[in-house]
Write an enzyme that holds these catalytic residues in place. Structure first.
Site, PDB file in Angstrom:
ATOM      1  N   LYS A  21     -25.251 -51.151 -10.841  1.00 36.23           N
ATOM      2  CA  LYS A  21     -24.977 -50.442  -9.584  1.00 36.23           C
ATOM      3  C   LYS A  21     -24.255 -51.357  -8.585  1.00 36.23           C
ATOM      4  O   LYS A  21     -23.228 -50.988  -8.029  1.00 36.23           O
ATOM      5  CB  LYS A  21     -26.282 -49.921  -8.955  1.00 36.23           C
ATOM      6  CG  LYS A  21     -27.014 -48.909  -9.817  1.00 36.23           C
ATOM      7  CD  LYS A  21     -28.269 -48.395  -9.146  1.00 36.23           C
ATOM      8  CE  LYS A  21     -29.340 -49.451  -8.925  1.00 36.23           C
ATOM      9  NZ  LYS A  21     -29.888 -50.050 -10.168  1.00 36.23           N
ATOM     10  N   ARG A  96     -34.949 -43.012  -5.391  1.00 37.01           N
ATOM     11  CA  ARG A  96     -35.472 -43.582  -6.624  1.00 37.01           C
ATOM     12  C   ARG A  96     -36.643 -42.779  -7.164  1.00 37.01           C
ATOM     13  O   ARG A  96     -37.172 -43.114  -8.209  1.00 37.01           O
ATOM     14  CB  ARG A  96     -35.947 -44.996  -6.350  1.00 37.01           C
ATOM     15  CG  ARG A  96     -35.096 -46.037  -7.052  1.00 37.01           C
ATOM     16  CD  ARG A  96     -35.604 -47.382  -6.626  1.00 37.01           C
ATOM     17  NE  ARG A  96     -35.150 -48.423  -7.464  1.00 37.01           N
ATOM     18  CZ  ARG A  96     -34.290 -49.378  -7.091  1.00 37.01           C
ATOM     19  NH1 ARG A  96     -33.734 -49.339  -5.903  1.00 37.01           N
ATOM     20  NH2 ARG A  96     -33.995 -50.359  -7.896  1.00 37.01           N
ATOM     21  N   ARG A 135     -28.577 -62.743 -14.322  1.00 34.44           N
ATOM     22  CA  ARG A 135     -27.883 -62.380 -13.072  1.00 34.44           C
ATOM     23  C   ARG A 135     -27.999 -63.505 -12.049  1.00 34.44           C
ATOM     24  O   ARG A 135     -29.057 -64.098 -11.869  1.00 34.44           O
ATOM     25  CB  ARG A 135     -28.517 -61.103 -12.509  1.00 34.44           C
ATOM     26  CG  ARG A 135     -28.079 -60.780 -11.093  1.00 34.44           C
ATOM     27  CD  ARG A 135     -28.301 -59.338 -10.744  1.00 34.44           C
ATOM     28  NE  ARG A 135     -29.700 -58.983 -10.549  1.00 34.44           N
ATOM     29  CZ  ARG A 135     -30.110 -57.751 -10.243  1.00 34.44           C
ATOM     30  NH1 ARG A 135     -29.234 -56.764 -10.117  1.00 34.44           N
ATOM     31  NH2 ARG A 135     -31.381 -57.498 -10.073  1.00 34.44           N
ATOM     32  N   ARG A 169     -32.503 -63.887  -8.122  1.00 33.80           N
ATOM     33  CA  ARG A 169     -33.517 -63.110  -7.409  1.00 33.80           C
ATOM     34  C   ARG A 169     -34.893 -63.401  -7.968  1.00 33.80           C
ATOM     35  O   ARG A 169     -35.078 -63.491  -9.171  1.00 33.80           O
ATOM     36  CB  ARG A 169     -33.202 -61.614  -7.537  1.00 33.80           C
ATOM     37  CG  ARG A 169     -32.213 -61.149  -6.504  1.00 33.80           C
ATOM     38  CD  ARG A 169     -31.716 -59.759  -6.746  1.00 33.80           C
ATOM     39  NE  ARG A 169     -32.764 -58.782  -7.004  1.00 33.80           N
ATOM     40  CZ  ARG A 169     -32.533 -57.468  -7.107  1.00 33.80           C
ATOM     41  NH1 ARG A 169     -31.291 -57.015  -6.963  1.00 33.80           N
ATOM     42  NH2 ARG A 169     -33.510 -56.634  -7.350  1.00 33.80           N
ATOM     43  N   ARG A 180     -40.476 -53.566 -13.359  1.00 31.25           N
ATOM     44  CA  ARG A 180     -39.444 -52.802 -12.626  1.00 31.25           C
ATOM     45  C   ARG A 180     -38.782 -51.775 -13.525  1.00 31.25           C
ATOM     46  O   ARG A 180     -38.557 -50.637 -13.123  1.00 31.25           O
ATOM     47  CB  ARG A 180     -38.368 -53.757 -12.085  1.00 31.25           C
ATOM     48  CG  ARG A 180     -38.816 -54.461 -10.826  1.00 31.25           C
ATOM     49  CD  ARG A 180     -37.897 -55.591 -10.476  1.00 31.25           C
ATOM     50  NE  ARG A 180     -36.546 -55.157 -10.215  1.00 31.25           N
ATOM     51  CZ  ARG A 180     -35.473 -55.902 -10.463  1.00 31.25           C
ATOM     52  NH1 ARG A 180     -35.593 -57.101 -10.990  1.00 31.25           N
ATOM     53  NH2 ARG A 180     -34.293 -55.451 -10.158  1.00 31.25           N
TER      54      ARG A 180
HETATM   55  P1  ADP Z   1     -28.034 -53.275 -10.528  1.00 30.60           P
HETATM   56  O1  ADP Z   1     -27.416 -53.365  -9.157  1.00 30.60           O
HETATM   57  O2  ADP Z   1     -27.932 -51.898 -11.120  1.00 30.60           O
HETATM   58  O3  ADP Z   1     -29.432 -53.814 -10.594  1.00 30.60           O
HETATM   59  P2  ADP Z   1     -26.086 -55.354 -11.207  1.00 30.60           P
HETATM   60  O4  ADP Z   1     -24.786 -54.746 -10.797  1.00 30.60           O
HETATM   61  O5  ADP Z   1     -26.653 -56.410 -10.338  1.00 30.60           O
HETATM   62  O6  ADP Z   1     -27.165 -54.188 -11.501  1.00 30.60           O
HETATM   63  O7  ADP Z   1     -25.907 -55.905 -12.702  1.00 30.60           O
HETATM   64  C1  ADP Z   1     -26.974 -56.595 -13.363  1.00 30.60           C
HETATM   65  C2  ADP Z   1     -26.422 -57.784 -14.144  1.00 30.60           C
HETATM   66  O8  ADP Z   1     -25.640 -57.314 -15.250  1.00 30.60           O
HETATM   67  C3  ADP Z   1     -25.496 -58.682 -13.320  1.00 30.60           C
HETATM   68  O9  ADP Z   1     -25.712 -60.006 -13.737  1.00 30.60           O
HETATM   69  C4  ADP Z   1     -24.099 -58.186 -13.671  1.00 30.60           C
HETATM   70  O10 ADP Z   1     -23.118 -59.234 -13.558  1.00 30.60           O
HETATM   71  C5  ADP Z   1     -24.273 -57.748 -15.118  1.00 30.60           C
HETATM   72  N1  ADP Z   1     -23.461 -56.567 -15.468  1.00 30.60           N
HETATM   73  C6  ADP Z   1     -23.111 -55.519 -14.659  1.00 30.60           C
HETATM   74  N2  ADP Z   1     -22.387 -54.608 -15.341  1.00 30.60           N
HETATM   75  C7  ADP Z   1     -22.288 -55.071 -16.619  1.00 30.60           C
HETATM   76  C8  ADP Z   1     -21.640 -54.589 -17.820  1.00 30.60           C
HETATM   77  N3  ADP Z   1     -20.974 -53.425 -17.845  1.00 30.60           N
HETATM   78  N4  ADP Z   1     -21.750 -55.344 -18.944  1.00 30.60           N
HETATM   79  C9  ADP Z   1     -22.429 -56.526 -18.922  1.00 30.60           C
HETATM   80  N5  ADP Z   1     -23.036 -57.038 -17.841  1.00 30.60           N
HETATM   81  C10 ADP Z   1     -22.979 -56.332 -16.696  1.00 30.60           C
HETATM   82  P1  AMP Z   2     -32.760 -53.321  -6.128  1.00 21.36           P
HETATM   83  O1  AMP Z   2     -31.996 -54.360  -5.384  1.00 21.36           O
HETATM   84  O2  AMP Z   2     -32.137 -51.959  -6.015  1.00 21.36           O
HETATM   85  O3  AMP Z   2     -33.008 -53.708  -7.564  1.00 21.36           O
HETATM   86  O4  AMP Z   2     -34.184 -53.198  -5.432  1.00 21.36           O
HETATM   87  C1  AMP Z   2     -35.063 -54.296  -5.380  1.00 21.36           C
HETATM   88  C2  AMP Z   2     -36.463 -53.819  -5.020  1.00 21.36           C
HETATM   89  O5  AMP Z   2     -36.471 -53.239  -3.709  1.00 21.36           O
HETATM   90  C3  AMP Z   2     -37.040 -52.738  -5.939  1.00 21.36           C
HETATM   91  O6  AMP Z   2     -37.645 -53.267  -7.109  1.00 21.36           O
HETATM   92  C4  AMP Z   2     -38.070 -52.082  -5.012  1.00 21.36           C
HETATM   93  O7  AMP Z   2     -39.242 -52.866  -4.892  1.00 21.36           O
HETATM   94  C5  AMP Z   2     -37.354 -52.124  -3.654  1.00 21.36           C
HETATM   95  N1  AMP Z   2     -36.542 -50.899  -3.452  1.00 21.36           N
HETATM   96  C6  AMP Z   2     -35.196 -50.784  -3.453  1.00 21.36           C
HETATM   97  N2  AMP Z   2     -34.831 -49.514  -3.259  1.00 21.36           N
HETATM   98  C7  AMP Z   2     -35.966 -48.791  -3.156  1.00 21.36           C
HETATM   99  C8  AMP Z   2     -36.269 -47.408  -2.990  1.00 21.36           C
HETATM  100  N3  AMP Z   2     -35.311 -46.478  -2.887  1.00 21.36           N
HETATM  101  N4  AMP Z   2     -37.568 -47.041  -2.927  1.00 21.36           N
HETATM  102  C9  AMP Z   2     -38.560 -47.934  -3.015  1.00 21.36           C
HETATM  103  N5  AMP Z   2     -38.367 -49.243  -3.211  1.00 21.36           N
HETATM  104  C10 AMP Z   2     -37.081 -49.675  -3.276  1.00 21.36           C
END
Ligand code: ADP
Ligand code: AMP
Length: 224
Positions: A21, A96, A135, A169, A180
Site C-alpha cells: 500500500k 480496516r 522492509r 519498524r 498483524r
Molecule cells: P504496506 O504499506 O501495504 O504495509 P509496503 O508498501 O510498505 O506495504 O511494502 C512492504 C514491503 O514490501 C516493503 O519493504 C516494500 O519495499 C516491499 N514491496 C512492496 N511492493 C512489492 C512488490 N510488488 N514486490 C516485492 N516487494 C514489494
Molecule cells: P500500517 O502502517 O498501516 O501497517 O499500520 C500500523 C499499525 O497501526 C497497525 O498494525 C494498527 O495497530 C494501527 N492502525 C493503522 N491503521 C489502523 C486502522 N484503520 N484501525 C486500527 N488500527 C490501525
C-alpha cells in the site's frame, strides 16, 4: 482525464500488511497529486511526538492489534475535514474493519464527499512475512524500501530525498508480524464483500513487480 473533465479521486487503498500500500501510495500521490492519508503514518507520528493519542495507540500497535475504532475514526474524520481533501484524497490502511467502513460512509456523507474507488492489492499471506522483515524506511521522508525487492538505487541513499538514515519498524519484528497478518486477514474478507457489493472494488495483483502493480492501478484510475 484532463481539465474540468477530471473526476475527483476519493480513494481507499486496501491490502494486508506488506501488500504494498505505502509503496503504491507514493506513486499515486506523485502522479495524481492527492493527499495521502495513512492512519499508520498518523499513529507513528503521534508516537514519535509522545502525544496522548500516540501513547494510547502504542499499546495496540506494539502487539500488532488494531487501535480502537473510537480513536481511529475520529482521526480520519478530522483529517477529511481539512480543505486539501476537497480536490481528492487517498486513504491507506483505513477502513480496516466493517465498523470503520460504516463510519467512513457516515463521515463522507456528512462532509459531502463520496468514495469512488477501493483498490485492493491482493497478495498471498505466505509472502508477507518476508516482505515485512526486509522492509526499511527513510528516516527523513518516510519512503519505503526492501532489502531484496526494492533497494535504493544507490546503496545507503534515499532515492526520494537523498538522506542516508533508515529505520526498521518495531512492529515488523516476526512475532508482531504474524499477529498483524492474522488480525487483518480475518477482518479483510467482510470489507472486500462490502465494497464489492457497492461496485467500488478493484482488485489488483500485488504479487508482481512493483511497476507492474502500478500499471494495473493506473488502468483502474484512468477508467474512473
Ligand atoms: P504496506 O504499506 O501495504 O504495509 P509496503 O508498501 O510498505 O506495504 O511494502 C512492504 C514491503 O514490501 C516493503 O519493504 C516494500 O519495499 C516491499 N514491496 C512492496 N511492493 C512489492 C512488490 N510488488 N514486490 C516485492 N516487494 C514489494
Ligand atoms: P500500517 O502502517 O498501516 O501497517 O499500520 C500500523 C499499525 O497501526 C497497525 O498494525 C494498527 O495497530 C494501527 N492502525 C493503522 N491503521 C489502523 C486502522 N484503520 N484501525 C486500527 N488500527 C490501525
Amino acid at each position: 482525464m484532463e481539465g474540468n473533465m477530471m473526476t475527483t479521486l476519493n480513494l481507499v487503498l486496501m491490502g494486508l500488511p506488506g501488500a504494498g500500500k505505502g509503496t503504491q501510495a507514493q506513486k499515486i500521490v506523485d502522479e495524481f497529486k492527492i493527499p495521502h492519508i495513512s492512519t499508520g503514518d498518523i499513529f507513528r507520528a503521534a508516537m514519535k511526538n509522545g502525544t496522548e493519542m500516540g501513547i494510547e495507540a502504542k499499546k495496540y500497535i506494539d502487539q500488532g492489534n488494531l487501535v480502537p475504532d473510537s480513536v481511529t475514526d475520529g482521526i480520519v474524520e478530522e483529517r477529511l475535514s481539512e480543505d486539501d481533501t476537497n480536490a481528492g484524497f487517498m486513504l491507506d490502511g483505513y477502513p480496516r474493519n466493517i465498523d470503520q467502513a460504516h463510519a467512513l460512509e457516515t463521515m463522507t456523507t456528512k462532509l459531502d464527499k463520496s468514495i469512488n474507488a477501493v483498490i485492493n492489492i491482493h497478495v498471498d499471506p505466505a509472502v508477507l512475512v518476508e516482505r515485512l522483515s526486509g522492509r526499511f524506511i527513510c528516516k527523513n521522508c518516510g519512503a519505503t524500501y526492501h532489502k531484496l525487492y526494492n533497494p535504493p538505487k544507490v546503496e545507503g541513499t534515499c532515492d526520494v530525498c537523498g538522506h542516508h538514515e533508515f529505520y526498521q519498524r518495531e512492529d515488523d519484528k516476526p512475532e508482531t508480524v504474524k499477529n498483524r497478518i492474522a488480525v487483518n486477514t480475518k477482518l479483510n474478507t467482510p470489507l472486500i464483500d462490502f465494497y464489492n457489493e457497492k461496485k467500488l472494488l478493484y482488485t489488483v495483483n500485488g504479487d508482481q513487480d512493483i511497476n507492474d502493480v502500478y500499471k494495473e492501478i493506473q488502468k483502474v484510475l484512468r477508467a474512473i
